[in-house]
Design a protein around this motif. Structure first.
Motif, mmCIF file in Angstrom:
data_model
loop_
_atom_site.group_PDB
_atom_site.id
_atom_site.type_symbol
_atom_site.label_atom_id
_atom_site.label_comp_id
_atom_site.label_asym_id
_atom_site.label_seq_id
_atom_site.Cartn_x
_atom_site.Cartn_y
_atom_site.Cartn_z
ATOM 1 N N LYS A 255 -26.696 31.219 -8.705
ATOM 2 C CA LYS A 255 -25.306 31.666 -8.775
ATOM 3 C C LYS A 255 -24.394 30.555 -9.274
ATOM 4 C CE LYS A 255 -25.656 35.218 -5.222
ATOM 5 N NZ LYS A 255 -25.050 35.789 -3.990
ATOM 6 N N GLU A 256 -23.187 30.936 -9.637
ATOM 7 C CA GLU A 256 -22.220 29.951 -10.088
ATOM 8 C C GLU A 256 -21.658 29.163 -8.903
ATOM 9 O OE1 GLU A 256 -20.511 32.234 -14.088
ATOM 10 O OE2 GLU A 256 -19.225 31.919 -12.341
ATOM 11 N N ARG A 257 -21.182 27.974 -9.219
ATOM 12 C CA ARG A 257 -20.545 27.149 -8.199
ATOM 13 C C ARG A 257 -19.193 27.767 -7.851
ATOM 14 N NH1 ARG A 257 -20.832 20.821 -9.453
ATOM 15 N NH2 ARG A 257 -22.906 21.579 -10.032
ATOM 16 N N GLU A 258 -18.925 27.914 -6.551
ATOM 17 C CA GLU A 258 -17.667 28.521 -6.123
ATOM 18 C C GLU A 258 -16.981 27.641 -5.094
ATOM 19 O OE1 GLU A 258 -18.317 32.276 -4.172
ATOM 20 O OE2 GLU A 258 -19.404 31.373 -2.505
ATOM 21 N N GLY A 259 -15.665 27.616 -5.157
ATOM 22 C CA GLY A 259 -14.894 26.890 -4.170
ATOM 23 C C GLY A 259 -14.846 27.680 -2.879
ATOM 24 N N ILE A 260 -15.119 27.014 -1.765
ATOM 25 C CA ILE A 260 -15.133 27.726 -0.492
ATOM 26 C C ILE A 260 -14.008 27.298 0.443
ATOM 27 C CG2 ILE A 260 -17.579 28.318 -0.538
ATOM 28 C CD1 ILE A 260 -18.084 25.940 1.342
ATOM 29 N N LEU A 261 -13.489 26.084 0.255
ATOM 30 C CA LEU A 261 -12.363 25.661 1.070
ATOM 31 C C LEU A 261 -11.757 24.398 0.485
ATOM 32 C CD1 LEU A 261 -13.484 23.069 2.892
ATOM 33 C CD2 LEU A 261 -14.649 24.899 4.096
ATOM 34 N N CYS A 262 -10.542 24.121 0.944
ATOM 35 C CA CYS A 262 -9.811 22.982 0.395
ATOM 36 C C CYS A 262 -8.892 22.407 1.461
ATOM 37 C CB CYS A 262 -9.002 23.427 -0.817
ATOM 38 S SG CYS A 262 -8.017 22.128 -1.594
ATOM 39 N N ILE A 263 -8.693 21.108 1.414
ATOM 40 C CA ILE A 263 -7.697 20.469 2.262
ATOM 41 C C ILE A 263 -6.753 19.677 1.368
ATOM 42 C CG2 ILE A 263 -9.210 18.485 2.760
ATOM 43 C CD1 ILE A 263 -7.798 18.401 5.560
ATOM 44 N N ASN A 264 -5.457 19.901 1.569
ATOM 45 C CA ASN A 264 -4.445 19.151 0.849
ATOM 46 C C ASN A 264 -3.972 18.035 1.771
ATOM 47 O OD1 ASN A 264 -2.309 18.131 -0.565
ATOM 48 N ND2 ASN A 264 -1.338 20.103 -0.965
ATOM 49 N N ASN A 265 -4.389 16.821 1.484
ATOM 50 C CA ASN A 265 -4.115 15.710 2.396
ATOM 51 C C ASN A 265 -2.657 15.259 2.353
ATOM 52 O OD1 ASN A 265 -6.771 15.214 3.585
ATOM 53 N ND2 ASN A 265 -7.377 14.762 1.485
ATOM 54 N N ARG A 266 -1.879 15.761 1.427
ATOM 55 C CA ARG A 266 -0.453 15.407 1.412
ATOM 56 C C ARG A 266 0.279 16.041 2.587
ATOM 57 N NH1 ARG A 266 1.580 15.489 -4.758
ATOM 58 N NH2 ARG A 266 1.336 17.721 -4.455
ATOM 59 N N ASP A 267 -0.109 17.255 2.936
ATOM 60 C CA ASP A 267 0.587 17.916 4.032
ATOM 61 C C ASP A 267 -0.356 18.493 5.079
ATOM 62 O OD1 ASP A 267 1.368 20.972 2.131
ATOM 63 O OD2 ASP A 267 -0.519 20.116 2.806
ATOM 64 N N GLY A 268 -1.650 18.280 4.909
ATOM 65 C CA GLY A 268 -2.623 18.747 5.892
ATOM 66 C C GLY A 268 -2.975 20.214 5.797
ATOM 67 N N SER A 269 -2.437 20.919 4.827
ATOM 68 C CA SER A 269 -2.746 22.347 4.722
ATOM 69 C C SER A 269 -4.187 22.556 4.298
ATOM 70 C CB SER A 269 -1.795 23.029 3.735
ATOM 71 O OG SER A 269 -1.834 22.385 2.488
ATOM 72 N N THR A 270 -4.743 23.653 4.786
ATOM 73 C CA THR A 270 -6.135 23.992 4.487
ATOM 74 C C THR A 270 -6.238 25.440 4.013
ATOM 75 O OG1 THR A 270 -6.510 24.582 6.802
ATOM 76 C CG2 THR A 270 -7.103 22.337 6.133
ATOM 77 N N TYR A 271 -7.246 25.701 3.227
ATOM 78 C CA TYR A 271 -7.455 27.029 2.662
ATOM 79 C C TYR A 271 -8.944 27.348 2.716
ATOM 80 C CZ TYR A 271 -2.871 25.865 0.886
ATOM 81 O OH TYR A 271 -1.560 25.473 0.797
ATOM 82 N N TYR A 272 -9.258 28.559 3.129
ATOM 83 C CA TYR A 272 -10.647 28.945 3.308
ATOM 84 C C TYR A 272 -10.943 30.259 2.604
ATOM 85 C CZ TYR A 272 -10.627 25.530 7.121
ATOM 86 O OH TYR A 272 -10.528 24.385 7.856
ATOM 87 N N ARG A 273 -12.097 30.317 1.952
ATOM 88 C CA ARG A 273 -12.566 31.598 1.417
ATOM 89 C C ARG A 273 -12.918 32.491 2.603
ATOM 90 N NH1 ARG A 273 -14.964 33.541 -3.482
ATOM 91 N NH2 ARG A 273 -14.330 31.602 -4.485
ATOM 92 N N ASP A 274 -12.716 33.783 2.444
ATOM 93 C CA ASP A 274 -12.948 34.717 3.552
ATOM 94 C C ASP A 274 -14.359 34.600 4.130
ATOM 95 O OD1 ASP A 274 -10.902 37.512 2.362
ATOM 96 O OD2 ASP A 274 -10.392 35.669 3.437
ATOM 97 N N SER A 275 -15.334 34.336 3.286
ATOM 98 C CA SER A 275 -16.723 34.312 3.737
ATOM 99 C C SER A 275 -17.018 33.185 4.721
ATOM 100 C CB SER A 275 -17.668 34.217 2.541
ATOM 101 O OG SER A 275 -17.414 33.043 1.799
ATOM 102 N N VAL A 276 -16.159 32.165 4.768
ATOM 103 C CA VAL A 276 -16.404 31.034 5.670
ATOM 104 C C VAL A 276 -15.309 30.892 6.719
ATOM 105 C CG1 VAL A 276 -17.670 29.821 3.862
ATOM 106 C CG2 VAL A 276 -15.248 29.271 4.268
ATOM 107 N N LYS A 277 -14.265 31.692 6.605
ATOM 108 C CA LYS A 277 -13.137 31.586 7.530
ATOM 109 C C LYS A 277 -13.598 31.860 8.957
ATOM 110 C CE LYS A 277 -9.517 33.046 5.498
ATOM 111 N NZ LYS A 277 -8.471 33.907 4.902
ATOM 112 N N GLY A 278 -13.178 31.007 9.874
ATOM 113 C CA GLY A 278 -13.567 31.161 11.272
ATOM 114 C C GLY A 278 -14.881 30.496 11.632
ATOM 115 N N ARG A 279 -15.642 30.091 10.631
ATOM 116 C CA ARG A 279 -16.934 29.419 10.879
ATOM 117 C C ARG A 279 -16.936 27.985 10.398
ATOM 118 N NH1 ARG A 279 -21.354 31.102 8.296
ATOM 119 N NH2 ARG A 279 -20.221 31.844 6.454
ATOM 120 N N PHE A 280 -16.236 27.722 9.310
ATOM 121 C CA PHE A 280 -16.199 26.386 8.727
ATOM 122 C C PHE A 280 -14.828 25.754 8.978
ATOM 123 C CE2 PHE A 280 -19.473 26.979 5.027
ATOM 124 C CZ PHE A 280 -20.386 27.492 5.927
ATOM 125 N N THR A 281 -14.821 24.434 9.175
ATOM 126 C CA THR A 281 -13.574 23.704 9.368
ATOM 127 C C THR A 281 -13.609 22.428 8.548
ATOM 128 O OG1 THR A 281 -13.421 24.534 11.642
ATOM 129 C CG2 THR A 281 -12.035 22.660 11.058
#
Length: 125
Positions: A43-69
């Motif tokens: 499969k293709e490489r896909e982004g699953i989550l991100c952290i913006n260290n400037r403000d601490g915000s985080t973003y999660y793909r639905d498939s990993v939300k609640g399981r990955f931190t």
């Protein structure tokens, strides 16, 4: 020069946990965003989550939300990916990545300027 190095991958049973590390150098981690990508077999490489260290915000793909931190230790210049309740479909090579200019976690694969070498995660059923 900019370097990212992942570690912590391995073989784990379904339902288990792993913690991946992304050690960084050569740039200001505090001003950057770090995206974790996953490439499953065939499969293709896909982004699953991100952290913006400037403000601490985080973003999660639905498939990993609640399981990955995702978290950052600024003193160690290391980003961590804590993975719990792992499933066989989480199997793949995990990469941490960043760009020259902070994209506020909007970077896609083609926007990435720097990649780590990847670490293999295998989840057995």
């Amino acid at each position: 020069q900019v370097q990212l190095m992942e570690s912590g991958g391995g073989l784990v049973q379904s339902g288990g946990s792993l913690r991946l590390s992304c050690a960084t150098s050569g740039f200001s981690l505090d001003a950057s965003d770090i995206t974790w990508f996953r490439q499953a077999p065939g499969k293709e490489r896909e982004g699953i989550l991100c952290i913006n260290n400037r403000d601490g915000s985080t973003y999660y793909r639905d498939s990993v939300k609640g399981r990955f931190t995702v978290s950052t230790d600024s003193a160690l210049k290391t980003v961590y990916l804590e993975m719990n309740s792992l499933r066989p479909e989480d199997t793949g090579v995990y990469y941490c990545a960043t760009e020259d200019i902070n994209s506020n976690c909007e970077a896609t694969y083609s926007d990435i300027d720097y990649w780590g070498q990847g670490t293999q995660v295998t989840v057995s059923s």
